[in-house]
Motif scaffolding. Sequence first.
Motif, PDB file in Angstrom:
ATOM      1  N   GLY A 153      -6.826  -6.581   0.719  1.00  0.00           N
ATOM      2  CA  GLY A 153      -6.917  -6.601  -0.736  1.00  0.00           C
ATOM      3  C   GLY A 153      -6.974  -7.999  -1.303  1.00  0.00           C
ATOM      4  O   GLY A 153      -7.692  -8.257  -2.281  1.00  0.00           O
TER       5      GLY A 153
ATOM      6  N   LEU B 162       0.788  -1.219   0.000  1.00  0.00           N
ATOM      7  CA  LEU B 162       0.000   0.000   0.000  1.00  0.00           C
ATOM      8  C   LEU B 162       0.826   1.278   0.000  1.00  0.00           C
ATOM      9  O   LEU B 162       0.667   2.145  -0.850  1.00  0.00           O
ATOM     10  CB  LEU B 162      -0.933   0.019   1.231  1.00  0.00           C
ATOM     11  CG  LEU B 162      -2.056  -1.009   1.279  1.00  0.00           C
ATOM     12  CD1 LEU B 162      -2.773  -0.941   2.628  1.00  0.00           C
ATOM     13  CD2 LEU B 162      -3.045  -0.806   0.150  1.00  0.00           C
TER      14      LEU B 162
ATOM     15  N   LEU C 197     -10.010   2.686   3.172  1.00  0.00           N
ATOM     16  CA  LEU C 197      -9.960   1.239   3.008  1.00  0.00           C
ATOM     17  C   LEU C 197     -11.109   0.570   3.764  1.00  0.00           C
ATOM     18  O   LEU C 197     -11.601   1.098   4.759  1.00  0.00           O
ATOM     19  CB  LEU C 197      -8.627   0.696   3.541  1.00  0.00           C
ATOM     20  CG  LEU C 197      -7.362   1.156   2.828  1.00  0.00           C
ATOM     21  CD1 LEU C 197      -6.136   0.569   3.533  1.00  0.00           C
ATOM     22  CD2 LEU C 197      -7.374   0.731   1.363  1.00  0.00           C
TER      23      LEU C 197
END
Length: 317
Positions: free
Chosen positions: A248, A106, A297
Amino acid sequence: MKALGELELFVRAADGGSFSAAARSLELSPAAASAAIKRLEAELQTRLFVRSTRSLRLTPDGERFLAHCRVALQALSEGEQALRGDAQALRGSLQLSLPSDLGRGLVLGWLDEFLLQHPALRLRVQVTDRLADVYRQPVDVALRYGAPADSALVALPLVPQNRRVAVASPGYLAQHGRPAHPQELRDHNCLRFLLSDDVHARWRFHGAAGDTVVAVDGDRTSDDGDAVRRWAIAGRGIAYKSWLDVGGDVAAGRLDVLLPDWRGEAAPLHLVCADRRLLSPAVRALRDLLAARFAALPLPPAQPSVAQSRTARARSP
C-alpha cells in the motif's frame, strides 16, 4: 456436565494464571475452584499445576492436557449450536494472533467486516511480532510468515506467492542514492527487525546469476515490524519487508521498491493452528474471508527474466 465445568475451569486458570480469576469468571468461590482442580487431578492421577504463593503454572502433563481440553470444549460448543438448529450462526469466541504490521495495516479492518457478518461471535486478538505458542497460549489460530518450523502444526496457505522486498522513501533515495546491487546495501543505513531476540541482519536475494546474501547494518533495530516500516517511510533508511506490509505504501508513493533485478526471499503467509480438530466453522469462515481479501491485493513486482536483466544492463550507460 460437572466434569465439563471442571475442564472449563482448568482452561481459564491456565489462560489467566490464576485460580481466583478463573473462579470469579465462572461465579465460583476460590475454595470451590481449588477443590474442583484437585478432583480433576485425582481423576487424571497427575498434577496439572505447579502452585506457589505468587505464581501458578502448568506442569508438562498440564500443558499436554490443555490442548485436548480446548478441542473438547470447542466440540461441545459446536454440538450445542447444532442442537439449537443454529449451526449456521457462528457463536462463541475466537482467539487470533496477528503480526503487528500486517494486523494494523490490513487485517484489523477485515475483522470488523467479519464480526458484522457474524455478530454472535467474539474475537480476542493479539497484535504482536512475538511468535505465539499455539500449544500453550490462549490462541486458536495465528497468522505467520514462512513455513512453520514445527511440522506438527496445521498451516493453511493464504498468500503463498508473498515475498520480501527492499524499500526506501523517495526522500532517502534522493539524499543517499539508489543501490544497484544487494551488496551495495552495506553502504546504506538498513533498518533491521528483531525476531525472538535474533536480529534479521542477513538479507537474501535471488538474481540472474543465483543467490546473494548481504550482511547489513544500521542505527535502528526494532522487534515491531510496524516501527521498521514507519522509519522507512520517514526516510530513516532501507527496510526489507514483506510485500503485504508495504504494498500500500508503494502504491501511494511513500516507498519505492529497490533492486528490480533481484527477488527477495519468499515469505508465504499461513493461517496456523495446533491441531486440525481446532479448524472450527469460525476458523474456516475466517480463513475464507482472509483468502478472498488477500487475493484481491496486487502481487509483488515481478522479477525480470534473465534475458530482460541482461538487456537492461546492456542498455545502462
